[in-house]
Design an enzyme around this catalytic site. Sequence first.
Site, PDB file in Angstrom:
ATOM      1  N   ASP A  73      -8.250  -5.149  13.861  1.00  0.00           N
ATOM      2  CA  ASP A  73      -8.022  -3.714  13.662  1.00  0.00           C
ATOM      3  C   ASP A  73      -7.494  -3.516  12.248  1.00  0.00           C
ATOM      4  O   ASP A  73      -6.348  -3.130  12.039  1.00  0.00           O
ATOM      5  CB  ASP A  73      -7.009  -3.232  14.709  1.00  0.00           C
ATOM      6  N   CYS A  74      -8.357  -3.840  11.293  1.00  0.00           N
ATOM      7  CA  CYS A  74      -7.890  -3.850   9.902  1.00  0.00           C
ATOM      8  C   CYS A  74      -8.234  -2.541   9.219  1.00  0.00           C
ATOM      9  O   CYS A  74      -9.018  -1.736   9.723  1.00  0.00           O
ATOM     10  CB  CYS A  74      -8.539  -5.003   9.148  1.00  0.00           C
TER      11      CYS A  74
ATOM     12  N   GLN B  35       0.833  -1.210   0.000  1.00  0.00           N
ATOM     13  CA  GLN B  35       0.000   0.000   0.000  1.00  0.00           C
ATOM     14  C   GLN B  35       0.867   1.260   0.000  1.00  0.00           C
ATOM     15  O   GLN B  35       2.080   1.195   0.189  1.00  0.00           O
ATOM     16  CB  GLN B  35      -0.874   0.002   1.252  1.00  0.00           C
TER      17      GLN B  35
ATOM     18  N   ASP C 225      -9.713  -0.523   5.684  1.00  0.00           N
ATOM     19  CA  ASP C 225     -10.949  -0.717   4.938  1.00  0.00           C
ATOM     20  C   ASP C 225     -10.766  -1.841   3.910  1.00  0.00           C
ATOM     21  O   ASP C 225      -9.640  -2.166   3.545  1.00  0.00           O
ATOM     22  CB  ASP C 225     -11.307   0.591   4.219  1.00  0.00           C
TER      23      ASP C 225
ATOM     24  N   GLY D 140      -3.050 -11.852   8.085  1.00  0.00           N
ATOM     25  CA  GLY D 140      -3.945 -12.197   9.194  1.00  0.00           C
ATOM     26  C   GLY D 140      -4.838 -13.391   8.905  1.00  0.00           C
ATOM     27  O   GLY D 140      -5.097 -14.221   9.780  1.00  0.00           O
TER      28      GLY D 140
ATOM     29  N   GLU E 251       0.556  -8.315  11.666  1.00  0.00           N
ATOM     30  CA  GLU E 251       0.427  -7.170  10.749  1.00  0.00           C
ATOM     31  C   GLU E 251       1.105  -7.549   9.435  1.00  0.00           C
ATOM     32  O   GLU E 251       2.232  -8.029   9.426  1.00  0.00           O
ATOM     33  CB  GLU E 251       1.088  -5.937  11.401  1.00  0.00           C
TER      34      GLU E 251
ATOM     35  N   HIS F  68      -9.679   3.314  19.137  1.00  0.00           N
ATOM     36  CA  HIS F  68      -9.024   2.160  19.768  1.00  0.00           C
ATOM     37  C   HIS F  68      -9.694   1.729  21.073  1.00  0.00           C
ATOM     38  O   HIS F  68      -9.828   0.539  21.349  1.00  0.00           O
ATOM     39  CB  HIS F  68      -7.528   2.465  20.007  1.00  0.00           C
TER      40      HIS F  68
ATOM     41  N   ASP G 142      -0.309   0.485  13.992  1.00  0.00           N
ATOM     42  CA  ASP G 142       0.033   1.784  14.597  1.00  0.00           C
ATOM     43  C   ASP G 142       0.224   1.672  16.107  1.00  0.00           C
ATOM     44  O   ASP G 142       0.716   2.611  16.744  1.00  0.00           O
ATOM     45  CB  ASP G 142      -1.035   2.836  14.268  1.00  0.00           C
TER      46      ASP G 142
HETATM   47  N1  SPD Z   1     -11.640   4.145   7.336  1.00  0.00           N
HETATM   48  C1  SPD Z   1     -10.851   3.823   8.426  1.00  0.00           C
HETATM   49  C2  SPD Z   1     -10.913   2.420   8.875  1.00  0.00           C
HETATM   50  C3  SPD Z   1      -9.894   2.264   9.895  1.00  0.00           C
HETATM   51  C4  SPD Z   1      -9.818   1.004  10.535  1.00  0.00           C
HETATM   52  N2  SPD Z   1      -8.584   0.756  11.206  1.00  0.00           N
HETATM   53  C5  SPD Z   1      -7.882   1.854  11.684  1.00  0.00           C
HETATM   54  C6  SPD Z   1      -6.573   1.444  12.221  1.00  0.00           C
HETATM   55  C7  SPD Z   1      -6.279   2.146  13.469  1.00  0.00           C
HETATM   56  N3  SPD Z   1      -5.486   1.349  14.324  1.00  0.00           N
END
Ligand code: SPD
Length: 288
Positions: free
Chosen positions: A158-159, A32, A161, A140, A107, A63, A87
């Site tokens: 915590d993915c 990405q 989009d 994952g 990750e 979070h 993050d």
């Molecule tokens: N459009 C944002 C979707 C975000 C989902 N994950 C955010 C990662 C933050 N740790």
Amino acid sequence: MDKHQIWIDEIYKDSRYGLKGKLLVRKKTAFQEIIILETIEYGNALMLDGCWMTSDKDEKYYHECLVHPALSNLLKINKVLIIGGGDGGTLRECIKYKDIEAIDLVEIDEEVINLSKHFLKKVGGNSWCDKRLKINIYDGFKWVKNIKNNHYDAILVDCSDPSEFANGLFSNDFYRECKRILKEKGILATQSESPESFKNMHIKINKSLKSIFRKSSTMYAFVPFYPSGIWSWTFASDNEKDFLVPKHPQIQSIENSCDVWNSNYQEGALKMMPNKVMKELLQQNSND
Ligand code: SPD
């Protein structure tokens, strides 16, 4: 405008969600494009492939809502899996639970972790040094397929989009694998997109989890700089008893440590499903 200041926008369906600031990073990885922007209002902000992920200022709205409804629901937590979360914000909230013995963070893109450690220190902080953490640079979906049954107490997804490499994390196959590797009382938490900007995906996640787990419920709240501002997190478990009732012994101190989440916030947010989403879910169920 100061020549070091630029606008970076998330463009979604003819709308722009933008921040102005100084570009700290613009880097293409195998997965990405990563952008990190230094802003006055939001602090440092991370964008992946054109979508805002997190910022110093509003990351707690996201979070805390992903982690605490799930973990506070458990009386005792041994093993936790974080999928994505490069993050460090989800990790930071997890390590507050002293009884956790092991955290696997999986990750796919190592650069997200490296750059976050450097530029998003307010998000991950010292949690990267926690002895219980094991970082795995891996896909994952493949990870969950390789884990034995009944392994984790909680899985936190915590993915980013949906995209070519994140799509799997929204699929029924993935959720079934999560169910298989969760312990009997285990709980899955996933970010479940916006009921406004990503309504179809939001409904799909809801529907899938309802069909796979005995219990599932969605919490709605705000993440100010995500498209449309309203976001959601969905929780699922096969343990029907006291589902999403906070009961972890550390609950009081966890609440005190949070900027956004507390049991009342959670209780209200779990009742926030917009009528139009509810109607579509009912409609779809009656068509099943
Ligand atoms: N459009 C944002 C979707 C975000 C989902 N994950 C955010 C990662 C933050 N740790």
